[in-house]
Design a protein around this motif. Structure first.
Motif, PDB file in Angstrom:
ATOM      1  N   GLU A 178       0.838  -1.206   0.000  1.00  0.00           N
ATOM      2  CA  GLU A 178       0.000   0.000   0.000  1.00  0.00           C
ATOM      3  C   GLU A 178       0.873   1.257   0.000  1.00  0.00           C
ATOM      4  OE1 GLU A 178      -3.582   2.085   2.645  1.00  0.00           O
ATOM      5  OE2 GLU A 178      -2.253   0.600   3.571  1.00  0.00           O
ATOM      6  N   ARG A 179       1.917   1.258   0.853  1.00  0.00           N
ATOM      7  CA  ARG A 179       2.809   2.434   0.928  1.00  0.00           C
ATOM      8  C   ARG A 179       3.533   2.666  -0.405  1.00  0.00           C
ATOM      9  NH1 ARG A 179       3.852   0.415   6.095  1.00  0.00           N
ATOM     10  NH2 ARG A 179       5.871  -0.498   5.510  1.00  0.00           N
ATOM     11  N   MET A 180       3.931   1.560  -1.049  1.00  0.00           N
ATOM     12  CA  MET A 180       4.631   1.688  -2.333  1.00  0.00           C
ATOM     13  C   MET A 180       3.734   2.334  -3.388  1.00  0.00           C
ATOM     14  SD  MET A 180       6.819  -1.848  -2.677  1.00  0.00           S
ATOM     15  CE  MET A 180       7.567  -1.467  -4.255  1.00  0.00           C
ATOM     16  N   VAL A 181       2.442   1.953  -3.406  1.00  0.00           N
ATOM     17  CA  VAL A 181       1.514   2.527  -4.395  1.00  0.00           C
ATOM     18  C   VAL A 181       1.191   3.976  -4.019  1.00  0.00           C
ATOM     19  CG1 VAL A 181      -0.721   2.283  -5.552  1.00  0.00           C
ATOM     20  CG2 VAL A 181       0.545   0.251  -4.891  1.00  0.00           C
ATOM     21  N   GLU A 182       0.996   4.238  -2.711  1.00  0.00           N
ATOM     22  CA  GLU A 182       0.680   5.607  -2.269  1.00  0.00           C
ATOM     23  C   GLU A 182       1.783   6.580  -2.653  1.00  0.00           C
ATOM     24  OE1 GLU A 182      -0.166   5.185   1.881  1.00  0.00           O
ATOM     25  OE2 GLU A 182      -2.313   4.856   1.543  1.00  0.00           O
ATOM     26  N   LYS A 183       3.025   6.103  -2.600  1.00  0.00           N
ATOM     27  CA  LYS A 183       4.179   6.928  -3.002  1.00  0.00           C
ATOM     28  C   LYS A 183       4.005   7.368  -4.462  1.00  0.00           C
ATOM     29  CE  LYS A 183       9.252   6.601  -3.384  1.00  0.00           C
ATOM     30  NZ  LYS A 183       9.409   6.612  -4.840  1.00  0.00           N
ATOM     31  N   MET A 184       3.609   6.423  -5.326  1.00  0.00           N
ATOM     32  CA  MET A 184       3.406   6.733  -6.746  1.00  0.00           C
ATOM     33  C   MET A 184       2.206   7.662  -6.945  1.00  0.00           C
ATOM     34  SD  MET A 184       5.836   5.166  -8.355  1.00  0.00           S
ATOM     35  CE  MET A 184       5.579   4.635 -10.039  1.00  0.00           C
ATOM     36  N   VAL A 185       1.170   7.486  -6.097  1.00  0.00           N
ATOM     37  CA  VAL A 185      -0.025   8.339  -6.208  1.00  0.00           C
ATOM     38  C   VAL A 185       0.341   9.779  -5.849  1.00  0.00           C
ATOM     39  CG1 VAL A 185      -2.327   8.806  -5.258  1.00  0.00           C
ATOM     40  CG2 VAL A 185      -1.652   6.449  -5.756  1.00  0.00           C
TER      41      VAL A 185
END
Length: 970
Positions: A178-185
């Motif tokens: 989740e944190r990895m995707v949020e970084k991209m968002v």
């Protein structure tokens, strides 16, 4: 082969002839060409690998592997060698070796995007999710492309799915993803729909439904465009999870206004209406009802909404079924809740009548109404059917039967006939009435063929269901004891198949009935013509494999088992390729589905059954004496200690409803039947698996060289082997007891329900007692071997008694095999397939007896040799022979006599079957018409030929056993 694409490689021209030979299947020439090239260019690694591929394909696996490892040890980095080695390892089913190959290549060429991506895919093939995550991030650092980053994220999700500890999954893997995707968002780097799908998947698995809903409804949700209503469906799913019924209702209502024929939204609409009623929800006075708009929260609103949809439908250019069925669904739900409002929607009988008038000429009309027939009171069934018949335009009568003038009228009439069967009207009839209905249905069937004269061979005839329904009625009569009815079933189905060669239902019914009659020969061809695809080998394969070996068609049984196993074994390899494609194209949501699918097949009940039966069959056909038994067990990698069946995770993937049924609920397959069938199949599989493991343990016992020396025997592992045999024997006893208790329930499955196992016959004919006694005898012989002949009078007596008891039991089993397989009574054929199954059990039991006898022989022979040496030393004219030798020789002689008697009996059966001229039978039955006689002759010929084939194969196998028994001389 892909390697040929690199024109710049100077060696490509030299390698091309080898590639061509391999592509054309000329492997020997490929090897020769590679050898020629290697004489000139010793360091051309790719040529060595291509030679190894040729060797692998010609069956020289060890040479191929040695050559491949020679090249792999050099850690090549040229594309040709790497790709050729990948192909070779894949053909060897050794995907783990590909990972080592690319790990070495990546170390040598650390900045190669191609090698890093190949390494990632190699890890994907073996399910190394942790390494996939690392490889994905390493790839992203070299080439910062979004797909590579999300490969790494997906690998984290896969770690969470495969984690044994669910807590670890939700506290470590998923939050990190989740944190990895949020970084991209946050960095506004989300580019593709697949990335949004992945984010949604993570939030859903973390049960963060509110956040998932915000993603779908927000800016990122705009990227969800590939699937129709993808966004709306995801919103709906989240509203349900969050119990936000107002939004759920409003969204379903909105979608039904757009398309009033989408059934899933009617279900959601009704679910939400009743949830809101139960919660006493009231809309706010001034604000919007919900985020999605207006909400319906009362029965009156739901009734009005459905009426509006029907009014709108009447204006539509194409008739829509959804609104009319929704009305019936609402009545059903109201009745189930005990509400008094159902009268507002009208009388269900009248509504169904109107629905029939509107859609009765559509083949789907029956399946639509089938769901709602329980709304009719039983007293109204006959009246309802008569009412439907009255509106069908039937033309002038033939033989007092009014026939349809066109296809529409035929479809309407077919719908009524199917409903009559479903409502139990045919079941309540007397025998004469049923026969009259069969004649009428066949008349209608033959008349209906006129409408399908222009149909292609691959198309079904419009009137095929008439024939099927007639067969179902005849099956009822057969169950009631009318023997001629089953032959009429086969006759009608063969006739139907001649007009409609692609009708799977005809073929499936023929398979079931032929198998019930004990005739397997026509079944192989019928199953093959079904052209079953992929997963169907698991879902309907049981129809074939259940009867293959049990009816004495050993060659066909071996072939059908191989066919099924080929599919299961390719599943692992194929699924890994699907996963790789899903990564490449960003279909991340499909990856867990593929993994679950693979696991489901690996845990398949049918897979475990076929594997076990195939190995038992191979031993039966190939292993004559203990030496060949040992070789066979070794070649199969069988070990008595190992049990590779996932008992706790076994999945019943059988499709038990593959055969159409129009029976009422009380006569149809129930959930209880499914559970009982699974329990029975599992018990039988356990008995068969334990039998296989006990047989595979016989060669491991070996003759102990130093008797009475327990330390030595423990060291060489023999005593632990007998402990394994004894432990397995206890398990077999327990499984047999469970099986007997199960059969005490005397379960009767519907005639077209799950076929029963062979367990009942195994117990009733005495095979079970014989086989168990044989394994106990092994334990006694071992004890004699360990203790020696001195001081073992009690054991010898026990063994002697066992021998006598075994001969008696085997004789009793043979007596249960006696009788005619086909007999003619009053012009009607009566078959006895149980005699065939008993003969097959006899062959299996005599084979186990032979393997056990061979073990006895290996133990007693050295004892006799030692006694003879003592006799020579003492120069005595006679040394008293222990009684066990006499017991054994008498036993072998009786075994030989018994087997000879069975072979003679089988020869007698062959003569009777050959002499039986079925076509001369006086077919008196009034059911038979002139055009049916040729099909009756065909059917009876097929059964006769199949029985003849069965007894021939059984006889051949018994002759081999007899030859081996004759060699058993101490």
């Amino acid at each position: 082969m892909a390697a040929r694409g690199h024109v710049q490689d100077p060696n490509d021209r030299r390698l091309r002839p080898i590639y061509d030979y391999l592509d054309n299947g000329n492997n020997k020439m490929a090897i020769q060409q590679a050898d020629k090239l290697l004489k000139k260019h010793k360091d051309l690694h790719c040529a060595k690998v291509l030679k190894a591929i040729g060797l692998q394909r010609t069956g020289k696996q060890d040479e191929a592997y040695a050559l491949a490892q020679e090249v792999a040890a050099l850690e090549p980095t040229d594309d040709n060698s790497l790709q050729a080695l990948t192909i070779l390892y894949r053909e060897m089913h050794r995907p783990e070796l590909v990972t080592k190959l690319y790990e070495a290549a990546v170390k040598k060429v650390p900045n190669s995007e191609e090698y890093h991506s190949h390494l990632f895919m190699a890890y994907a093939r073996v399910g190394e999710y942790k390494k996939m995550q690392q490889a994905g991030m390493a790839l992203y650092k070299i080439v910062p492309k979004n797909p590579y980053y999300f490969w790494s994220v997906m690998s984290l999700i896969m770690q969470s799915i495969s984690a044994q500890d669910e807590n670890l999954s939700k506290t470590m893997f998923l939050p990190l993803a989740e944190r990895m995707v949020e970084k991209m968002v946050k960095e506004d780097k989300i580019e593709a729909e697949a990335e949004v799908e992945l984010y949604y998947m993570i939030l859903e698995r973390l049960e963060k439904y509110k956040e998932a809903l915000d993603v779908v409804r927000g800016k990122l949700g705009e990227k969800l465009t590939s699937e129709l209503q993808s966004r709306e469906n995801k919103c709906m799913a989240m509203y349900k999870k969050l119990h936000r019924w107002p939004e759920c209702n409003a969204l379903a209502r909105k979608l039904l206004l757009k398309n009033s024929d989408d059934w899933q939204f009617y279900i959601t609409y009704f679910d939400s209406v009743f949830q809101l009623i139960d919660e006493s929800w009231t809309p706010p006075a001034e604000e919007e009802h919900s985020l999605e708009g207006e909400v319906h929260c009362s029965i009156e609103q739901a009734v009005n909404f459905i009426e509006e949809r029907i009014t709108e439908e009447s204006k539509s250019s194409r008739p829509l079924r959804g609104p009319y069925l929704a009305k019936l669904e609402l009545i059903r739900r109201l009745r189930h809740r005990g509400c008094n409002d159902e009268h507002k929607l009208g009388d269900p009988e009248e509504l169904m009548f109107q629905y029939f008038k509107k859609f009765g000429d559509k083949p789907c009309c029956f399946t639509d109404l089938k769901v709602f027939v329980d709304l009719l009171p039983p007293s109204q069934y006959t009246k309802f059917i008569r009412q439907l018949l009255d509106v069908i335009p039937l033309a002038a009568a033939e033989n007092e039967v009014a026939l349809p003038g066109d296809i529409k009228a035929l479809q309407q009439h077919l719908c009524v006939v199917q409903l009559s069967r479903l409502l139990g009207i045919y079941h309540a009839m007397e025998k004469k009435q049923k026969l009259a209905v069969v004649r009428e249905l066949m008349l209608r069937y033959r008349h209906g063929l006129e409408f399908g004269k222009s149909c292609l061979k691959t198309e079904l005839q419009f009137s095929d269901y008439y024939c099927l329904l007639a067969v179902h009625l005849l099956l009822d009569l057969w169950l009631e004891g009318e023997e001629a009815a089953v032959w009429q079933c086969l006759t009608l189905l063969e006739e139907g198949l001649s007009h409609s060669p692609s009708n799977a239902q005809f073929k499936l019914l023929l398979i079931r009935i032929y198998c019930r009659l004990g005739a397997f020969e026509p079944v192989s061809e019928l199953y093959s013509s079904l052209d079953a695809k992929h997963i169907q080998h698991d879902t309907i394969g049981y129809l074939l494999t259940r009867y293959a070996g049990s009816l004495g068609h050993y060659a066909a049984a071996s072939q059908s088992c191989n066919f099924a196993l080929r599919f299961f074994h390719s599943n692992q390899k194929d699924t890994s390729e699907y996963i790789i494609q899903a990564y490449k194209y960003g279909a991340f949501e499909k990856i867990p589905e593929f993994i679950a699918f693979m696991n489901r097949l690996n845990s398949s009940l049918h897979f475990a059954q076929v594997r076990t039966e195939r190995m038992l069959l191979d031993l039966l056909l190939e292993a004559n004496i203990s030496t060949s038994l040992e070789e066979s067990v070794k070649s199969m990698s069988l070990s008595p200690e190992e049990d590779d069946i996932p008992w706790k995770d076994l999945r019943d993937n059988r499709d038990l409803t593959v055969l159409f049924s129009w029976d009422p609920k009380d006569r149809d397959i129930s959930e209880e039947h499914r559970k009982l069938s699974l329990e029975e199949e599992t018990l039988w599989l356990r008995i068969r698996s334990l039998t296989l493991r006990l047989v595979s343990g016989l060669p491991t016992l070996g003759h102990t060289i130093q008797p009475k020396n327990s330390e030595k025997t423990a060291e060489n592992g023999v005593s632990s082997k007998i402990d394994t045999i004894r432990a397995l024997l206890q398990q077999l006893e327990a499984a047999v007891d469970s099986g007997k208790k199960f059969l005490e329930q005397k379960i009767q499955y519907p005639v077209l329900g799950p076929p029963p196992t062979r367990m009942a016959g195994f117990f009733s004919n005495g095979s079970c007692q014989c086989q168990t006694s044989l394994f106990y005898l092994v334990s006694d012989i071992y004890e004699l071997d360990t203790n020696g002949l001195e001081d073992s009078a009690e054991i010898q007596e026990r063994i002697g008694n066992s021998f006598k008891s075994l001969v008696e039991r085997l004789t009793d089993l043979f007596n249960k095999c006696k009788g005619d397989l086909i007999e003619v009574r009053d012009g009607t054929l009566k078959t006895h397939p149980n005699l065939l199954e008993n003969l097959v059990f006899f062959v299996e039991t005599i084979s186990i007896a032979l393997w056990v006898s061979s073990y006895c022989d290996s133990v007693l022979r050295p004892f006799k040799s030692n006694l003879q040496k003592k006799k020579k030393k003492k120069k005595e004219s006679s040394v008293a022979m222990p009684p066990v030798f006499t017991h054994f020789l008498d036993y072998v002689t009786e075994l030989q006599t018994l087997t000879s008697n069975v072979i003679d009996h089988i020869k007698g059966l062959e003569i009777i079957l050959t002499a039986l001229k079925l076509e001369e039978l006086s077919l008196k039955d009034t059911l038979l018409l002139q055009e049916e006689k040729k099909f009756t002759k065909t059917v009876q010929g097929k059964v006769q030929s199949s029985y003849h084939h069965s007894v021939q194969e059984i006889g051949e196998l018994l002759k081999k056993r007899l030859d081996t028994i004759k060699k058993l001389k101490i």
